[in-house]
Structure formats: structure tokens, C-alpha cells
Scaffold this motif. Structure first.
Motif, PDB file in Angstrom:
ATOM      1  N   VAL A  18       0.871  -1.158   0.000  1.00 46.97           N
ATOM      2  CA  VAL A  18       0.000   0.000   0.000  1.00 46.97           C
ATOM      3  C   VAL A  18       0.912   1.213   0.000  1.00 46.97           C
ATOM      4  N   ILE A  19       1.188   1.711  -1.195  1.00 44.52           N
ATOM      5  CA  ILE A  19       2.065   2.853  -1.341  1.00 44.52           C
ATOM      6  C   ILE A  19       1.330   3.889  -2.185  1.00 44.52           C
ATOM      7  N   ASP A  20       1.369   5.101  -1.742  1.00 42.27           N
ATOM      8  CA  ASP A  20       0.724   6.192  -2.458  1.00 42.27           C
ATOM      9  C   ASP A  20       1.459   6.429  -3.783  1.00 42.27           C
ATOM     10  N   PRO A  21       0.738   6.571  -4.910  1.00 36.64           N
ATOM     11  CA  PRO A  21       1.400   6.790  -6.206  1.00 36.64           C
ATOM     12  C   PRO A  21       2.299   8.026  -6.235  1.00 36.64           C
ATOM     13  N   GLU A  22       1.925   9.068  -5.511  1.00 35.21           N
ATOM     14  CA  GLU A  22       2.772  10.265  -5.466  1.00 35.21           C
ATOM     15  C   GLU A  22       4.084   9.968  -4.751  1.00 35.21           C
ATOM     16  N   THR A  23       4.023   9.121  -3.740  1.00 35.37           N
ATOM     17  CA  THR A  23       5.227   8.724  -3.012  1.00 35.37           C
ATOM     18  C   THR A  23       6.143   7.911  -3.920  1.00 35.37           C
ATOM     19  N   ASP A  25       6.409   8.172  -7.163  1.00 32.83           N
ATOM     20  CA  ASP A  25       7.047   9.082  -8.121  1.00 32.83           C
ATOM     21  C   ASP A  25       8.235   9.817  -7.511  1.00 32.83           C
ATOM     22  N   LYS A  26       8.203  10.048  -6.204  1.00 29.99           N
ATOM     23  CA  LYS A  26       9.282  10.770  -5.528  1.00 29.99           C
ATOM     24  C   LYS A  26      10.443   9.867  -5.139  1.00 29.99           C
ATOM     25  N   MET A  27      10.240   8.546  -5.185  1.00 28.05           N
ATOM     26  CA  MET A  27      11.275   7.600  -4.764  1.00 28.05           C
ATOM     27  C   MET A  27      12.403   7.538  -5.789  1.00 28.05           C
ATOM     28  N   THR A  28      13.612   7.254  -5.302  1.00 29.28           N
ATOM     29  CA  THR A  28      14.735   7.045  -6.210  1.00 29.28           C
ATOM     30  C   THR A  28      14.611   5.657  -6.831  1.00 29.28           C
ATOM     31  N   ASP A  29      15.384   5.414  -7.870  1.00 26.30           N
ATOM     32  CA  ASP A  29      15.337   4.112  -8.538  1.00 26.30           C
ATOM     33  C   ASP A  29      15.748   2.985  -7.598  1.00 26.30           C
ATOM     34  N   ALA A  30      16.710   3.244  -6.732  1.00 28.28           N
ATOM     35  CA  ALA A  30      17.158   2.218  -5.774  1.00 28.28           C
ATOM     36  C   ALA A  30      16.059   1.894  -4.763  1.00 28.28           C
ATOM     37  N   GLU A  31      15.322   2.911  -4.329  1.00 27.68           N
ATOM     38  CA  GLU A  31      14.225   2.676  -3.391  1.00 27.68           C
ATOM     39  C   GLU A  31      13.098   1.883  -4.038  1.00 27.68           C
ATOM     40  N   VAL A  32      12.815   2.210  -5.301  1.00 22.04           N
ATOM     41  CA  VAL A  32      11.772   1.479  -6.031  1.00 22.04           C
ATOM     42  C   VAL A  32      12.179   0.026  -6.179  1.00 22.04           C
ATOM     43  N   PHE A 105       4.452  -1.263 -11.648  1.00 24.55           N
ATOM     44  CA  PHE A 105       4.078  -2.423 -10.834  1.00 24.55           C
ATOM     45  C   PHE A 105       3.652  -1.983  -9.432  1.00 24.55           C
ATOM     46  N   LEU A 106       4.439  -1.103  -8.829  1.00 31.20           N
ATOM     47  CA  LEU A 106       4.122  -0.637  -7.479  1.00 31.20           C
ATOM     48  C   LEU A 106       2.818   0.166  -7.448  1.00 31.20           C
ATOM     49  N   LYS A 107       2.533   0.867  -8.532  1.00 33.47           N
ATOM     50  CA  LYS A 107       1.292   1.653  -8.596  1.00 33.47           C
ATOM     51  C   LYS A 107       0.084   0.777  -8.904  1.00 33.47           C
ATOM     52  N   GLY A 108       0.340  -0.464  -9.318  1.00 28.94           N
ATOM     53  CA  GLY A 108      -0.762  -1.369  -9.634  1.00 28.94           C
ATOM     54  C   GLY A 108      -1.278  -1.209 -11.045  1.00 28.94           C
ATOM     55  N   GLU A 109      -0.503  -0.586 -11.919  1.00 23.85           N
ATOM     56  CA  GLU A 109      -0.939  -0.334 -13.292  1.00 23.85           C
ATOM     57  C   GLU A 109      -0.743  -1.540 -14.209  1.00 23.85           C
ATOM     58  N   LEU A 110       0.004  -2.547 -13.765  1.00 24.38           N
ATOM     59  CA  LEU A 110       0.279  -3.702 -14.613  1.00 24.38           C
ATOM     60  C   LEU A 110      -0.671  -4.857 -14.365  1.00 24.38           C
TER      61      LEU A 110
END
Length: 138
Positions: A18-23, A25-32, A105-110
Motif C-alpha cells: 500500500v504505497i501512495d502513487p505520489e510517493t 514518483d518521488k522515490m529514487t530508482d534504488a528505493e523502487v 508495478f508498485l502503482k498497480g498499473e500492470l
């Protein structure tokens, strides 16, 4: 007697994303990358590779045609076709596209949207196919 896996609130929470989509977008590639499970990450890489192969059909066909009836000499005689195929696939299979897919994937778009009717039609088609194959064998 088989052991049943015990699900506690902690284990349920661990697998829930459960991660907010805006959050996201702000994450670095390593965090994602750290948020995406390893198994899902491998599936995303495979999906991206299949997409690249689908887009590079001409190069794939040229390489496949070149390799017919060759065993040891493939590395020498089909080098140009292999380089063309690798160059084409690398356009799609790169870090930038992989990071985009991880974010999606994290946003649930896939998530794949499949209806019951589509599944039923596919099952009926496969059954008909098998029946035809059995009839041709007899």
C-alpha cells in the motif's frame, strides 16, 4: 497430516503493498527496486524481454533463418544477425524501461484485467483444438 501455513497480521502486512502513487514518483530508482519483490522483478524483466522480442520480429526471424542447419559455425556465420537482434532488443530491455515497469508495478498499473467470459472462450477454444488433434490422430 500436512502442515498449514500460519498467517499472522504481520505476514499479511509484509506482502501487502500500500504505497501512495505520489510517493512512488518521488522515490529514487534504488528505493523502487528495494520495494519490488525479487520474484516480481524477474517477471518484469522477462515481460520486458518478451516485449522486445515481439518488437524485433524481423531481426529474430533473420537470426533464426541463419542458424538453420548450423551447429558449431553459428558463432561465426550468424554474427551480424545476432548483433542486429541484440541491438534491437537492447532498445527495449534497458534500465530506464525496467525502472518504469517497476514503478508501474508498485502503482498497480500492470494488473491484468481478464473477464470471466474471456477465460471461458479461451477454455472452449483449447478444448476444441484438442478434440481436433485427437480426431486427426485417429
Amino acid at each position: 497430516m500436512s502442515e498449514q501455513q500460519i498467517t499472522t497480521p504481520e505476514t499479511k502486512e509484509r506482502y501487502r503493498m500500500v504505497i501512495d502513487p505520489e510517493t512512488i514518483d518521488k522515490m529514487t530508482d534504488a528505493e523502487v527496486k528495494a520495494k519490488v519483490p525479487n520474484q516480481a522483478d524477474e517477471a518484469l524483466k522477462l515481460r520486458l524481454k518478451k516485449y522486445g522480442i515481439k518488437r524485433c520480429k524481423v531481426q529474430f526471424k533473420n537470426f533464426a533463418d541463419c542458424t538453420k542447419d548450423k551447429f558449431v559455425s553459428i558463432a561465426f556465420k550468424c554474427r551480424d544477425e545476432q548483433i542486429a537482434l541484440n541491438d534491437c532488443i537492447s532498445i527495449y530491455l534497458n534500465d530506464e524501461n525496467l525502472y518504469k515497469m517497476r514503478r508501474a508495478f508498485l502503482k498497480g498499473e500492470l494488473a491484468r484485467k481478464v473477464s470471466y467470459d474471456d477465460l471461458k472462450k479461451e477454455l472452449e477454444r483449447r478444448i476444441e483444438e484438442r478434440l481436433k488433434q485427437q480426431q486427426t490422430k485417429e
